[in-house]
Design a protein around this motif. Sequence first.
Motif, PDB file in Angstrom:
ATOM      1  N   LEU A  29       0.901  -1.351   0.106  1.00 35.44           N
ATOM      2  CA  LEU A  29      -0.036   0.129  -0.050  1.00 35.44           C
ATOM      3  C   LEU A  29       0.946   1.333  -0.004  1.00 35.44           C
ATOM      4  CD1 LEU A  29      -2.680  -1.080   2.504  1.00 35.44           C
ATOM      5  CD2 LEU A  29      -2.852  -1.246   0.047  1.00 35.44           C
ATOM      6  N   LEU A  30       2.155   1.139   0.557  1.00 34.17           N
ATOM      7  CA  LEU A  30       2.848   2.547   0.523  1.00 34.17           C
ATOM      8  C   LEU A  30       4.120   2.268   0.111  1.00 34.17           C
ATOM      9  CD1 LEU A  30       1.416   3.218   4.342  1.00 34.17           C
ATOM     10  CD2 LEU A  30       0.885   4.151   2.157  1.00 34.17           C
ATOM     11  N   LEU A  31       4.710   3.159  -0.093  1.00 34.79           N
ATOM     12  CA  LEU A  31       6.262   3.003  -0.702  1.00 34.79           C
ATOM     13  C   LEU A  31       7.189   3.156   0.549  1.00 34.79           C
ATOM     14  CD1 LEU A  31       5.863   5.481  -3.947  1.00 34.79           C
ATOM     15  CD2 LEU A  31       5.937   2.860  -3.762  1.00 34.79           C
ATOM     16  N   GLY A  32       8.561   2.608   0.251  1.00 33.71           N
ATOM     17  CA  GLY A  32       9.488   3.154   1.269  1.00 33.71           C
ATOM     18  C   GLY A  32       9.361   2.088   2.336  1.00 33.71           C
ATOM     19  N   TYR A  33       9.628   2.371   3.201  1.00 34.88           N
ATOM     20  CA  TYR A  33      10.134   1.566   4.495  1.00 34.88           C
ATOM     21  C   TYR A  33       8.699   1.444   5.526  1.00 34.88           C
ATOM     22  CZ  TYR A  33      14.745   1.115   3.104  1.00 34.88           C
ATOM     23  OH  TYR A  33      15.916   0.856   2.401  1.00 34.88           O
ATOM     24  N   TRP A  34       7.516   2.006   4.940  1.00 34.68           N
ATOM     25  CA  TRP A  34       6.360   2.102   5.894  1.00 34.68           C
ATOM     26  C   TRP A  34       6.072   0.529   6.173  1.00 34.68           C
ATOM     27  CZ3 TRP A  34       3.609   5.791   8.104  1.00 34.68           C
ATOM     28  CH2 TRP A  34       4.037   7.042   7.731  1.00 34.68           C
ATOM     29  N   TYR A  35       6.322  -0.437   5.516  1.00 32.29           N
ATOM     30  CA  TYR A  35       5.786  -1.957   6.005  1.00 32.29           C
ATOM     31  C   TYR A  35       6.405  -2.052   7.539  1.00 32.29           C
ATOM     32  CZ  TYR A  35      10.612  -3.280   4.632  1.00 32.29           C
ATOM     33  OH  TYR A  35      12.037  -3.227   4.546  1.00 32.29           O
ATOM     34  N   LEU A  36       7.798  -1.456   7.695  1.00 35.33           N
ATOM     35  CA  LEU A  36       8.364  -1.648   9.072  1.00 35.33           C
ATOM     36  C   LEU A  36       7.330  -1.030  10.159  1.00 35.33           C
ATOM     37  CD1 LEU A  36      12.167  -1.092   8.275  1.00 35.33           C
ATOM     38  CD2 LEU A  36      11.025  -3.263   8.763  1.00 35.33           C
ATOM     39  N   ILE A  37       6.760   0.200   9.909  1.00 27.70           N
ATOM     40  CA  ILE A  37       5.647   0.885  10.678  1.00 27.70           C
ATOM     41  C   ILE A  37       4.427  -0.024  10.811  1.00 27.70           C
ATOM     42  CG2 ILE A  37       4.057   2.699  11.051  1.00 27.70           C
ATOM     43  CD1 ILE A  37       7.013   3.357  11.136  1.00 27.70           C
ATOM     44  N   PHE A  38       4.100  -0.808   9.953  1.00 30.10           N
ATOM     45  CA  PHE A  38       2.863  -1.653   9.982  1.00 30.10           C
ATOM     46  C   PHE A  38       3.328  -3.081  10.940  1.00 30.10           C
ATOM     47  CE2 PHE A  38       1.016   0.650   6.873  1.00 30.10           C
ATOM     48  CZ  PHE A  38      -0.036   0.265   6.324  1.00 30.10           C
ATOM     49  N   ALA A  39       4.670  -3.500  10.591  1.00 33.48           N
ATOM     50  CA  ALA A  39       5.159  -4.699  11.194  1.00 33.48           C
ATOM     51  C   ALA A  39       5.220  -4.322  12.807  1.00 33.48           C
ATOM     52  CB  ALA A  39       6.397  -5.023  10.951  1.00 33.48           C
ATOM     53  N   GLY A  40       5.788  -3.075  13.086  1.00 32.67           N
ATOM     54  CA  GLY A  40       5.674  -2.565  14.496  1.00 32.67           C
ATOM     55  C   GLY A  40       4.462  -2.439  15.250  1.00 32.67           C
ATOM     56  N   ILE A  41       3.523  -1.905  14.564  1.00 32.15           N
ATOM     57  CA  ILE A  41       2.239  -1.692  15.057  1.00 32.15           C
ATOM     58  C   ILE A  41       1.566  -3.144  15.288  1.00 32.15           C
ATOM     59  CG2 ILE A  41      -0.385  -1.028  14.395  1.00 32.15           C
ATOM     60  CD1 ILE A  41       0.907   1.444  13.074  1.00 32.15           C
TER      61      ILE A  41
END
Length: 89
Positions: A29-41
Amino acid sequence: MITNKEFNLVSQISHTGWGLAITFAGKALLLGYWYLIFAGIYIAYALIKEFWYDSRYETPDVRGSNLEDFLFALLGTIIAIILILLHSY
């Protein structure tokens, strides 16, 4: 009737799957390293759910190990992160 062992297996597959799905969703859904935010949440959610909510509100007949449930959630998230990193190189 499903046995406790079968219920636990389905539960751990689900915990792992949610870790994979949420982390991959963050990447898709998002570019860059946003997947790490999703993972952290998701990991923060899993910590609260497994160690606080489940110990108070799950019934004993479906309650397994909080640590085991959390570790499978963490496993799914780690696998997703590794796959994303391998794919980006």
